[in-house]
Scaffold this active site. Structure first.
Site, PDB file in Angstrom:
ATOM      1  N   HIS A 144     -42.794  -5.461  48.081  1.00  0.00           N
ATOM      2  CA  HIS A 144     -41.890  -4.354  48.431  1.00  0.00           C
ATOM      3  C   HIS A 144     -41.003  -4.055  47.225  1.00  0.00           C
ATOM      4  CE1 HIS A 144     -39.785  -1.706  51.173  1.00  0.00           C
ATOM      5  NE2 HIS A 144     -38.673  -2.111  50.581  1.00  0.00           N
ATOM      6  N   ASP A 168     -41.078  -5.351  56.862  1.00  0.00           N
ATOM      7  CA  ASP A 168     -40.295  -5.887  55.730  1.00  0.00           C
ATOM      8  C   ASP A 168     -39.339  -7.002  56.132  1.00  0.00           C
ATOM      9  OD1 ASP A 168     -41.528  -3.911  54.159  1.00  0.00           O
ATOM     10  OD2 ASP A 168     -39.931  -2.470  54.566  1.00  0.00           O
ATOM     11  N   GLU A 212     -42.878  -5.688  39.584  1.00  0.00           N
ATOM     12  CA  GLU A 212     -43.854  -5.968  40.657  1.00  0.00           C
ATOM     13  C   GLU A 212     -45.117  -6.601  40.095  1.00  0.00           C
ATOM     14  OE1 GLU A 212     -44.617  -2.908  43.610  1.00  0.00           O
ATOM     15  OE2 GLU A 212     -42.824  -1.849  42.984  1.00  0.00           O
TER      16      GLU A 212
HETATM   17  C1  GAR Z   1     -45.488  -0.167  44.941  1.00  0.00           C
HETATM   18  O1  GAR Z   1     -44.262   0.175  44.356  1.00  0.00           O
HETATM   19  C2  GAR Z   1     -45.262  -1.025  46.175  1.00  0.00           C
HETATM   20  O2  GAR Z   1     -44.195  -1.908  46.057  1.00  0.00           O
HETATM   21  C3  GAR Z   1     -44.959   0.029  47.208  1.00  0.00           C
HETATM   22  O3  GAR Z   1     -45.903   1.049  46.950  1.00  0.00           O
HETATM   23  C4  GAR Z   1     -46.175   1.080  45.540  1.00  0.00           C
HETATM   24  C5  GAR Z   1     -47.661   1.049  45.313  1.00  0.00           C
HETATM   25  O4  GAR Z   1     -47.968   1.194  43.947  1.00  0.00           O
HETATM   26  N1  GAR Z   1     -45.058  -0.492  48.529  1.00  0.00           N
HETATM   27  C6  GAR Z   1     -44.210  -0.190  49.511  1.00  0.00           C
HETATM   28  O5  GAR Z   1     -43.312   0.603  49.366  1.00  0.00           O
HETATM   29  C7  GAR Z   1     -44.463  -0.909  50.827  1.00  0.00           C
HETATM   30  N2  GAR Z   1     -43.313  -0.808  51.674  1.00  0.00           N
HETATM   31  P1  GAR Z   1     -49.414   0.873  43.397  1.00  0.00           P
HETATM   32  O6  GAR Z   1     -50.407   1.576  44.311  1.00  0.00           O
HETATM   33  O7  GAR Z   1     -49.441   1.452  42.021  1.00  0.00           O
HETATM   34  O8  GAR Z   1     -49.603  -0.616  43.407  1.00  0.00           O
END
Ligand code: GAR
Length: 180
Positions: A96, A137, A166
């Site tokens: 997250h 979450d 991340e």
């Molecule tokens: C990431 O920032 C992840 O943390 C978020 O979606 C994005 C996906 O990026 N997830 C959430 O917000 C879940 N609540 P990505 O497809 O480039 O990995």
């Protein structure tokens, strides 16, 4: 551990895991990538020769995960709520893009998280990897990492900084779980 990564979008977190696997950063193996739609990130899986499944059907997904002997599901930008059926059978972790419990729960996903963080003029943000339970979450935190965002001029600036965090924290969380 045999890992299934679930995605809904660009898949940069998936890509970070695939690169880490290639570098033997962790011992686990990504054996399946699942998406609820034809997400762009599925191409990363295909490039690495990993099987993919596009499905919204719980039974089909569970059958595939059993067949691949999956021990851990990693939600990497997977947006739908995971069904109780899947939660009851598998250990699931999620990444997250905030310092949970701040900016988590209903409506807090993707750029919406960073918009709120920006609006509130926070000086720091970060990323959290946590276990998934039936509440959004809300599960126990495995790893959390902070980043200074005092120089960010927009929600997108924050998103870019947090995304880098991340990519590091997700592979570290897998390593940590392997040591438990
Ligand atoms: C990431 O920032 C992840 O943390 C978020 O979606 C994005 C996906 O990026 N997830 C959430 O917000 C879940 N609540 P990505 O497809 O480039 O990995």
């Amino acid at each position: 551990m045999n890992i299934a990564v679930f995605i809904s979008g660009t898949g940069t977190n998936l890509k970070a895991l695939l690169d880490a696997q290639k570098d033997n950063y962790f011992k686990s193996k990504i054996v399946e990538v699942v998406s609820n739609k034809n997400a762009a990130g599925l191409n990363f899986a295909r490039e690495f020769g990993i099987d993919t499944l596009v499905s919204k059907d719980d039974s089909e997904i569970i059958d595939r995960l059993r067949e691949k002997k999956v021990d851990l599901i990693v939600l990497a930008g997977f947006l739908p709520k995971v069904s109780e059926k899947i939660i009851n059978e598998f250990t699931i972790i999620n990444i997250h893009p905030s310092l949970l419990p701040k900016y988590g729960g209903k409506g807090f996903y993707g750029i919406h998280v960073h918009e709120k963080v920006f609006e509130n003029m926070e000086k720091e943000s970060g990323a959290t990897v946590h276990y998934v339970n039936e509440n959004l979450d809300d599960g126990d935190i495995i790893l959390q990492r902070k980043v200074d965002i005092s120089d960010c001029k927009s929600a997108q600036d924050i998103a870019n900084k947090v995304l880098k965090i991340e990519h590091g924290i997700l592979k570290d969380a897998i390593k940590k779980l392997e040591e438990i």
